[in-house]
Design a protein around this motif. Structure first.
Motif, PDB file in Angstrom:
ATOM      1  N   MET A   1      -6.078 -27.564 -11.071  1.00 29.55           N
ATOM      2  CA  MET A   1      -6.350 -28.411 -12.206  1.00 29.55           C
ATOM      3  C   MET A   1      -5.036 -28.641 -12.941  1.00 29.55           C
ATOM      4  O   MET A   1      -4.300 -27.719 -13.217  1.00 29.55           O
ATOM      5  CB  MET A   1      -7.374 -27.706 -13.107  1.00 29.55           C
ATOM      6  CG  MET A   1      -7.766 -28.518 -14.303  1.00 29.55           C
ATOM      7  SD  MET A   1      -8.956 -27.693 -15.399  1.00 29.55           S
ATOM      8  CE  MET A   1     -10.385 -27.677 -14.391  1.00 29.55           C
ATOM      9  N   SER A   2      -4.770 -29.875 -13.255  1.00 28.90           N
ATOM     10  CA  SER A   2      -3.522 -30.184 -13.942  1.00 28.90           C
ATOM     11  C   SER A   2      -3.615 -29.790 -15.405  1.00 28.90           C
ATOM     12  O   SER A   2      -4.698 -29.711 -15.979  1.00 28.90           O
ATOM     13  CB  SER A   2      -3.219 -31.680 -13.831  1.00 28.90           C
ATOM     14  OG  SER A   2      -4.117 -32.426 -14.629  1.00 28.90           O
ATOM     15  N   ARG A   3      -2.470 -29.566 -16.001  1.00 24.88           N
ATOM     16  CA  ARG A   3      -2.447 -29.179 -17.415  1.00 24.88           C
ATOM     17  C   ARG A   3      -3.038 -30.281 -18.289  1.00 24.88           C
ATOM     18  O   ARG A   3      -3.676 -30.014 -19.289  1.00 24.88           O
ATOM     19  CB  ARG A   3      -1.011 -28.855 -17.832  1.00 24.88           C
ATOM     20  CG  ARG A   3      -0.925 -28.294 -19.236  1.00 24.88           C
ATOM     21  CD  ARG A   3       0.460 -27.721 -19.502  1.00 24.88           C
ATOM     22  NE  ARG A   3       0.607 -27.290 -20.853  1.00 24.88           N
ATOM     23  CZ  ARG A   3       0.304 -26.089 -21.305  1.00 24.88           C
ATOM     24  NH1 ARG A   3      -0.171 -25.202 -20.485  1.00 24.88           N
ATOM     25  NH2 ARG A   3       0.484 -25.764 -22.562  1.00 24.88           N
ATOM     26  N   ALA A   4      -2.879 -31.555 -17.889  1.00 27.99           N
ATOM     27  CA  ALA A   4      -3.426 -32.659 -18.663  1.00 27.99           C
ATOM     28  C   ALA A   4      -4.957 -32.624 -18.684  1.00 27.99           C
ATOM     29  O   ALA A   4      -5.580 -33.046 -19.632  1.00 27.99           O
ATOM     30  CB  ALA A   4      -2.940 -33.986 -18.093  1.00 27.99           C
ATOM     31  N   ALA A   5      -5.577 -32.119 -17.619  1.00 31.39           N
ATOM     32  CA  ALA A   5      -7.032 -32.063 -17.538  1.00 31.39           C
ATOM     33  C   ALA A   5      -7.601 -30.857 -18.267  1.00 31.39           C
ATOM     34  O   ALA A   5      -8.791 -30.805 -18.528  1.00 31.39           O
ATOM     35  CB  ALA A   5      -7.465 -32.036 -16.082  1.00 31.39           C
ATOM     36  N   HIS A  12      -9.318 -19.334 -30.279  1.00 27.96           N
ATOM     37  CA  HIS A  12      -9.179 -17.912 -29.971  1.00 27.96           C
ATOM     38  C   HIS A  12      -7.918 -17.690 -29.139  1.00 27.96           C
ATOM     39  O   HIS A  12      -7.951 -17.748 -27.918  1.00 27.96           O
ATOM     40  CB  HIS A  12     -10.392 -17.405 -29.185  1.00 27.96           C
ATOM     41  CG  HIS A  12     -11.687 -17.546 -29.916  1.00 27.96           C
ATOM     42  ND1 HIS A  12     -12.020 -16.722 -30.967  1.00 27.96           N
ATOM     43  CD2 HIS A  12     -12.709 -18.411 -29.767  1.00 27.96           C
ATOM     44  CE1 HIS A  12     -13.212 -17.078 -31.425  1.00 27.96           C
ATOM     45  NE2 HIS A  12     -13.649 -18.098 -30.721  1.00 27.96           N
ATOM     46  N   GLY A  13      -6.820 -17.406 -29.811  1.00 30.80           N
ATOM     47  CA  GLY A  13      -5.558 -17.182 -29.122  1.00 30.80           C
ATOM     48  C   GLY A  13      -5.550 -15.926 -28.263  1.00 30.80           C
ATOM     49  O   GLY A  13      -4.749 -15.801 -27.345  1.00 30.80           O
ATOM     50  N   ASP A  14      -6.484 -15.002 -28.527  1.00 30.31           N
ATOM     51  CA  ASP A  14      -6.533 -13.751 -27.764  1.00 30.31           C
ATOM     52  C   ASP A  14      -7.560 -13.795 -26.627  1.00 30.31           C
ATOM     53  O   ASP A  14      -7.816 -12.797 -25.974  1.00 30.31           O
ATOM     54  CB  ASP A  14      -6.841 -12.581 -28.684  1.00 30.31           C
ATOM     55  CG  ASP A  14      -8.220 -12.661 -29.311  1.00 30.31           C
ATOM     56  OD1 ASP A  14      -8.763 -13.781 -29.450  1.00 30.31           O
ATOM     57  OD2 ASP A  14      -8.763 -11.605 -29.677  1.00 30.31           O
ATOM     58  N   ARG A  19      -4.224 -19.753 -22.330  1.00 28.15           N
ATOM     59  CA  ARG A  19      -2.827 -19.663 -21.901  1.00 28.15           C
ATOM     60  C   ARG A  19      -2.031 -20.717 -22.658  1.00 28.15           C
ATOM     61  O   ARG A  19      -2.157 -21.905 -22.381  1.00 28.15           O
ATOM     62  CB  ARG A  19      -2.675 -19.926 -20.398  1.00 28.15           C
ATOM     63  CG  ARG A  19      -3.399 -18.939 -19.512  1.00 28.15           C
ATOM     64  CD  ARG A  19      -2.727 -17.562 -19.569  1.00 28.15           C
ATOM     65  NE  ARG A  19      -3.389 -16.624 -18.683  1.00 28.15           N
ATOM     66  CZ  ARG A  19      -4.373 -15.814 -19.029  1.00 28.15           C
ATOM     67  NH1 ARG A  19      -4.822 -15.823 -20.260  1.00 28.15           N
ATOM     68  NH2 ARG A  19      -4.913 -14.987 -18.173  1.00 28.15           N
ATOM     69  N   GLY A  20      -1.288 -20.280 -23.651  1.00 33.06           N
ATOM     70  CA  GLY A  20      -0.467 -21.196 -24.432  1.00 33.06           C
ATOM     71  C   GLY A  20      -1.258 -22.247 -25.174  1.00 33.06           C
ATOM     72  O   GLY A  20      -0.829 -23.385 -25.286  1.00 33.06           O
TER      73      GLY A  20
END
Length: 63
Positions: A1-5, A12-14, A19-20
């Motif tokens: 899966m691409s980052r754009a999708a 929830h950062g934890d 991921r980022g």
């Protein structure tokens, strides 16, 4: 899966799937104003992921 999708998620950062600031599990993270039902803190998931039976569930049952 691409980052754009992938879905941006800053709730929830934890979370184990965050991921980022991007959710790596869900294609859609709009829950109508409710909190994400899939949220799990990363440290909780890592502790619970080790299974005694190697991940096999009901492996010896006859059908």
């Amino acid at each position: 899966m691409s980052r754009a999708a992938m879905q941006v998620c800053r709730a929830h950062g934890d979370c184990f799937a965050n991921r980022g600031g991007v959710c790596t599990c869900l294609k859609d993270n709009d829950f109508g104003g409710r909190d994400c039902p899939f949220y799990k803190p990363a440290d909780t998931v890592r502790k619970g992921s080790c299974r005694q039976n190697g991940g096999m569930v009901d492996g010896n049952q006859q059908i």
